[in-house]
Design an enzyme around this catalytic site. Sequence first.
Site, PDB file in Angstrom:
ATOM      1  N   GLY A  47       0.809  -1.223   0.000  1.00 50.19           N
ATOM      2  CA  GLY A  47       0.000   0.000   0.000  1.00 50.19           C
ATOM      3  C   GLY A  47       0.832   1.259   0.000  1.00 50.19           C
ATOM      4  O   GLY A  47       0.638   2.151  -0.835  1.00 50.19           O
ATOM      5  N   GLU A 113      -6.447   4.368   2.640  1.00 53.50           N
ATOM      6  CA  GLU A 113      -6.655   3.016   3.175  1.00 53.50           C
ATOM      7  C   GLU A 113      -7.572   3.108   4.383  1.00 53.50           C
ATOM      8  O   GLU A 113      -7.903   4.206   4.850  1.00 53.50           O
ATOM      9  CB  GLU A 113      -5.306   2.387   3.542  1.00 53.50           C
ATOM     10  CG  GLU A 113      -4.425   2.140   2.325  1.00 53.50           C
ATOM     11  CD  GLU A 113      -3.100   1.466   2.660  1.00 53.50           C
ATOM     12  OE1 GLU A 113      -3.065   0.627   3.562  1.00 53.50           O
ATOM     13  OE2 GLU A 113      -2.103   1.805   2.035  1.00 53.50           O
ATOM     14  N   HIS A 241      -4.757  -9.028   8.420  1.00 51.49           N
ATOM     15  CA  HIS A 241      -5.146  -8.206   7.264  1.00 51.49           C
ATOM     16  C   HIS A 241      -6.418  -8.813   6.688  1.00 51.49           C
ATOM     17  O   HIS A 241      -6.486 -10.019   6.467  1.00 51.49           O
ATOM     18  CB  HIS A 241      -4.029  -8.183   6.218  1.00 51.49           C
ATOM     19  CG  HIS A 241      -4.206  -7.078   5.223  1.00 51.49           C
ATOM     20  ND1 HIS A 241      -5.224  -7.075   4.298  1.00 51.49           N
ATOM     21  CD2 HIS A 241      -3.522  -5.926   5.031  1.00 51.49           C
ATOM     22  CE1 HIS A 241      -5.136  -5.966   3.568  1.00 51.49           C
ATOM     23  NE2 HIS A 241      -4.113  -5.248   3.992  1.00 51.49           N
ATOM     24  N   ARG A 288      -8.871  -1.827  10.110  1.00 51.63           N
ATOM     25  CA  ARG A 288      -8.635  -3.224   9.768  1.00 51.63           C
ATOM     26  C   ARG A 288      -9.205  -4.235  10.750  1.00 51.63           C
ATOM     27  O   ARG A 288      -9.665  -5.302  10.355  1.00 51.63           O
ATOM     28  CB  ARG A 288      -7.118  -3.391   9.751  1.00 51.63           C
ATOM     29  CG  ARG A 288      -6.639  -4.101   8.577  1.00 51.63           C
ATOM     30  CD  ARG A 288      -5.154  -3.989   8.538  1.00 51.63           C
ATOM     31  NE  ARG A 288      -4.769  -3.127   7.443  1.00 51.63           N
ATOM     32  CZ  ARG A 288      -3.512  -2.875   7.137  1.00 51.63           C
ATOM     33  NH1 ARG A 288      -2.546  -3.372   7.873  1.00 51.63           N
ATOM     34  NH2 ARG A 288      -3.236  -2.117   6.117  1.00 51.63           N
ATOM     35  N   HIS A 349      -0.875 -10.650   9.924  1.00 51.04           N
ATOM     36  CA  HIS A 349      -0.173  -9.652   9.107  1.00 51.04           C
ATOM     37  C   HIS A 349       0.878  -8.873   9.881  1.00 51.04           C
ATOM     38  O   HIS A 349       1.972  -8.619   9.378  1.00 51.04           O
ATOM     39  CB  HIS A 349      -1.238  -8.703   8.560  1.00 51.04           C
ATOM     40  CG  HIS A 349      -0.727  -7.651   7.636  1.00 51.04           C
ATOM     41  ND1 HIS A 349      -0.147  -7.955   6.424  1.00 51.04           N
ATOM     42  CD2 HIS A 349      -0.733  -6.289   7.722  1.00 51.04           C
ATOM     43  CE1 HIS A 349       0.188  -6.829   5.809  1.00 51.04           C
ATOM     44  NE2 HIS A 349      -0.138  -5.803   6.584  1.00 51.04           N
ATOM     45  N   ARG A 384      -2.954  -1.021  14.638  1.00 52.01           N
ATOM     46  CA  ARG A 384      -2.165  -0.111  13.795  1.00 52.01           C
ATOM     47  C   ARG A 384      -2.994   0.443  12.633  1.00 52.01           C
ATOM     48  O   ARG A 384      -3.676  -0.314  11.930  1.00 52.01           O
ATOM     49  CB  ARG A 384      -0.960  -0.859  13.226  1.00 52.01           C
ATOM     50  CG  ARG A 384      -0.170  -0.069  12.213  1.00 52.01           C
ATOM     51  CD  ARG A 384       1.022  -0.863  11.747  1.00 52.01           C
ATOM     52  NE  ARG A 384       0.637  -2.004  10.957  1.00 52.01           N
ATOM     53  CZ  ARG A 384       0.652  -2.051   9.630  1.00 52.01           C
ATOM     54  NH1 ARG A 384       1.053  -1.006   8.925  1.00 52.01           N
ATOM     55  NH2 ARG A 384       0.302  -3.147   8.986  1.00 52.01           N
TER      56      ARG A 384
HETATM   57  P1  FAD Z   1      11.558  -6.507   8.182  1.00 48.81           P
HETATM   58  O1  FAD Z   1      11.409  -5.680   6.982  1.00 48.81           O
HETATM   59  O2  FAD Z   1      10.693  -7.697   8.298  1.00 48.81           O
HETATM   60  O3  FAD Z   1      13.078  -6.981   8.262  1.00 48.81           O
HETATM   61  C1  FAD Z   1      13.479  -7.926   9.213  1.00 48.81           C
HETATM   62  C2  FAD Z   1      14.915  -8.311   8.960  1.00 48.81           C
HETATM   63  O4  FAD Z   1      15.384  -9.034  10.092  1.00 48.81           O
HETATM   64  C3  FAD Z   1      15.145  -9.221   7.763  1.00 48.81           C
HETATM   65  O5  FAD Z   1      16.314  -8.796   7.121  1.00 48.81           O
HETATM   66  C4  FAD Z   1      15.394 -10.593   8.395  1.00 48.81           C
HETATM   67  O6  FAD Z   1      16.232 -11.433   7.641  1.00 48.81           O
HETATM   68  C5  FAD Z   1      16.089 -10.173   9.669  1.00 48.81           C
HETATM   69  N1  FAD Z   1      16.037 -11.164  10.747  1.00 48.81           N
HETATM   70  C6  FAD Z   1      14.958 -11.633  11.407  1.00 48.81           C
HETATM   71  N2  FAD Z   1      15.334 -12.512  12.348  1.00 48.81           N
HETATM   72  C7  FAD Z   1      16.689 -12.594  12.275  1.00 48.81           C
HETATM   73  C8  FAD Z   1      17.668 -13.334  12.960  1.00 48.81           C
HETATM   74  N3  FAD Z   1      17.358 -14.204  13.933  1.00 48.81           N
HETATM   75  N4  FAD Z   1      18.958 -13.175  12.604  1.00 48.81           N
HETATM   76  C9  FAD Z   1      19.318 -12.333  11.607  1.00 48.81           C
HETATM   77  N5  FAD Z   1      18.433 -11.606  10.923  1.00 48.81           N
HETATM   78  C10 FAD Z   1      17.139 -11.736  11.252  1.00 48.81           C
HETATM   79  N6  FAD Z   1       3.451  -1.430   6.293  1.00 48.81           N
HETATM   80  C11 FAD Z   1       3.202  -0.192   5.829  1.00 48.81           C
HETATM   81  O7  FAD Z   1       3.459   0.789   6.518  1.00 48.81           O
HETATM   82  N7  FAD Z   1       2.695  -0.034   4.581  1.00 48.81           N
HETATM   83  C12 FAD Z   1       2.396  -1.077   3.757  1.00 48.81           C
HETATM   84  O8  FAD Z   1       1.953  -0.884   2.637  1.00 48.81           O
HETATM   85  C13 FAD Z   1       2.616  -2.384   4.249  1.00 48.81           C
HETATM   86  N8  FAD Z   1       2.312  -3.458   3.488  1.00 48.81           N
HETATM   87  C14 FAD Z   1       2.638  -4.703   3.932  1.00 48.81           C
HETATM   88  C15 FAD Z   1       2.421  -5.794   3.103  1.00 48.81           C
HETATM   89  C16 FAD Z   1       2.831  -7.054   3.498  1.00 48.81           C
HETATM   90  C17 FAD Z   1       2.577  -8.237   2.602  1.00 48.81           C
HETATM   91  C18 FAD Z   1       3.472  -7.231   4.748  1.00 48.81           C
HETATM   92  C19 FAD Z   1       3.938  -8.573   5.176  1.00 48.81           C
HETATM   93  C20 FAD Z   1       3.661  -6.152   5.584  1.00 48.81           C
HETATM   94  C21 FAD Z   1       3.255  -4.885   5.192  1.00 48.81           C
HETATM   95  N9  FAD Z   1       3.460  -3.771   6.007  1.00 48.81           N
HETATM   96  C22 FAD Z   1       3.183  -2.526   5.530  1.00 48.81           C
HETATM   97  C23 FAD Z   1       4.156  -3.891   7.282  1.00 48.81           C
HETATM   98  C24 FAD Z   1       5.623  -3.488   7.079  1.00 48.81           C
HETATM   99  O9  FAD Z   1       6.049  -3.940   5.830  1.00 48.81           O
HETATM  100  C25 FAD Z   1       6.533  -4.079   8.140  1.00 48.81           C
HETATM  101  O10 FAD Z   1       5.992  -3.892   9.409  1.00 48.81           O
HETATM  102  C26 FAD Z   1       7.895  -3.396   8.082  1.00 48.81           C
HETATM  103  O11 FAD Z   1       8.399  -3.479   6.776  1.00 48.81           O
HETATM  104  C27 FAD Z   1       8.835  -4.059   9.060  1.00 48.81           C
HETATM  105  O12 FAD Z   1      10.130  -3.588   8.809  1.00 48.81           O
HETATM  106  P2  FAD Z   1      11.322  -4.085   9.745  1.00 48.81           P
HETATM  107  O13 FAD Z   1      12.533  -3.410   9.231  1.00 48.81           O
HETATM  108  O14 FAD Z   1      10.940  -3.912  11.147  1.00 48.81           O
HETATM  109  O15 FAD Z   1      11.384  -5.666   9.507  1.00 48.81           O
HETATM  110  C1  SIN Z   2      -1.831  -2.907   2.546  1.00 45.25           C
HETATM  111  O1  SIN Z   2      -1.284  -2.479   1.544  1.00 45.25           O
HETATM  112  O2  SIN Z   2      -3.034  -3.167   2.617  1.00 45.25           O
HETATM  113  C2  SIN Z   2      -0.997  -3.118   3.759  1.00 45.25           C
HETATM  114  C3  SIN Z   2      -0.761  -1.825   4.385  1.00 45.25           C
HETATM  115  C4  SIN Z   2      -0.223  -2.008   5.773  1.00 45.25           C
HETATM  116  O3  SIN Z   2      -0.057  -3.120   6.254  1.00 45.25           O
HETATM  117  O4  SIN Z   2       0.010  -0.975   6.397  1.00 45.25           O
END
Ligand code: FAD
Ligand code: SIN
Length: 525
Positions: A47, A113, A241, A288, A349, A384
């Site tokens: 999104g 959204e 989701h 949501r 999600h 959220r």
């Molecule tokens: P992540 O991006 O998940 O990165 C985690 C990292 O940690 C990875 O590199 C992984 O390899 C590493 N890791 C994990 N465990 C270990 C370990 N034990 N050792 C070493 N490395 C490890 N949010 C929005 O705001 N807008 C959106 O449109 C949206 N759409 C989404 C769509 C989908 C399908 C999903 C799944 C989520 C979406 N979200 C969205 C939520 C958002 O994408 C995530 O909450 C956010 O990207 C999390 O970022 P992060 O950096 O915390 O973790």
């Molecule tokens: C979505 O694109 O519907 C996901 C957005 C989000 O998880 O914030």
Amino acid sequence: MQKEYDFLVIGAGVAGMSYALKVAEFGTVGIISKTVAEESNTYYAQGGIAAVTNLHDSYEKHIDDTIVAGDGLCNKDIVKLVVSEAPERIQELIDWGADFDKNPGGEYDLAREGGHSEHRILHHKDNTGEEIQLSLLRQIANHPSITIHNHYFAIDLITQHHLGYHTSRYQSDIECYGAYVLNIRTKSVIAILAKAVFLATGGIGNIYHSTTNPSIATGDGLAMAYRAKSLIENMEFVQFHPTSLYYPGERPSFLITEAIRGFGAILRTKTEKTFMHKYDQRGCLAPRDIVARAIDNELKLSGDEYVYLDCTMLDSNELIAHFPNIYAKCKKLGIDITTDYIPVVPSAHYVCGGVITDENGRTSIRNLYAAGEVASTGLHGANRLASNSLLEAVVFSHRAAKHAISVLPRLKIKNNVPQWNDEGTSHPEEMILITQEFKELQQVMTNYVGIVRSNLRLKRALDRLNIIYEETELLFEKSTVSQKLCELRNAINVAYMIIKMARNRRESRGLHYNIDYPEKYKLLD
Ligand code: FAD
Ligand code: SIN
């Protein structure tokens, strides 16, 4: 074996990488990722990222929408801080190379959204996460102070208690020095030591049977922090989701972004009837938690396995131009979204709770910072608001980086850290011991700790989890450390936190709906 950096970053999603790029100007940085660095929840985000970027909108409206979605549990100061710092952080993403769609007039093509009162989501088609992830990775690849270690799996944080240290709500007497990390390729465990450690391991979706999250999301960081005795909160608020593609057997479940409902798509039962008006005046664009629960209720009433998302009334060219990946994915499965309804179901999600952090991303453990999905900053409360997650990650990574840089001159690498002790262990004879426990865990969480809960279901879940926990701990003690076994153990720890906190919350609020406290669940008259 041992490695040393000024900054250790565990996780290569938006949180880890944006933090790394900032601290790298002041010291050496080691980033570890348990698989290839592209694979993260970030990569799959569709999104977009919420921010106030035009005059029709206002900080007040974004703040209100966030607080309404959070159902009374948001920290208002944190909400204000995140919303008002959003434009600066978005500009940084753009400076790092992320491209957000614009309309022909040159203004951002803002999407809407669920729960948002305005169009305010910046996006790159329907693959915003990939755009952000790859832009950050390109910056990291060119940075001389950053080393990225793929296929390095963090097993546990290295910590020590210091009796006599002054303690407060945010600072315990525990200090963090790094992490024990399994090199998945060589199967050896090394200690990676750092002056400041940043936890950015993302979410937990895989503890449920059906999830939009890639396989990396097993709650490792949360479990490591829990074992290290960091403060953790709000784990009962697991977001489902409403609309993942119904395609049994596929893992992760493919997301159909909420932005498509913002674009005009509507939900229908399998008999083609609309239903969201029965649950909320905002209809298909209610927050949501409400939409997921409404779908769950309709499925229980009808006995069907999915509901439909109907985009057929929308302009086909516009629909394909805005959502090309969803169009292509569905087309491959024989669904033409311009003429056919899309079968959808809710899927696990996002986890709203996590490791408690202050406004500078500091956890209760000294020298340990956290941001992104692993953290609980106070922004989301009980639910959220869509597209606030990428935003939260960049805001708190920035703040944590600033803080870590300011204290760096006072921090030291710890001497004489013991090596990982694997004595007396051997490889488990059968992988099935691990995979079966994982499946059982997912069944327990899905059936007893899903969208709708009850006191009896939660009690059953805890009883079943205890058996899985004891069997797994025994296996862990006897076994050479492996990624799969650690992930199982982490998922069990996370499930335990969710069940315990769900049992402690004696009300229905936000994402936690318990039929024994039904007062919040009403159909509209
Ligand atoms: P992540 O991006 O998940 O990165 C985690 C990292 O940690 C990875 O590199 C992984 O390899 C590493 N890791 C994990 N465990 C270990 C370990 N034990 N050792 C070493 N490395 C490890 N949010 C929005 O705001 N807008 C959106 O449109 C949206 N759409 C989404 C769509 C989908 C399908 C999903 C799944 C989520 C979406 N979200 C969205 C939520 C958002 O994408 C995530 O909450 C956010 O990207 C999390 O970022 P992060 O950096 O915390 O973790
Ligand atoms: C979505 O694109 O519907 C996901 C957005 C989000 O998880 O914030």
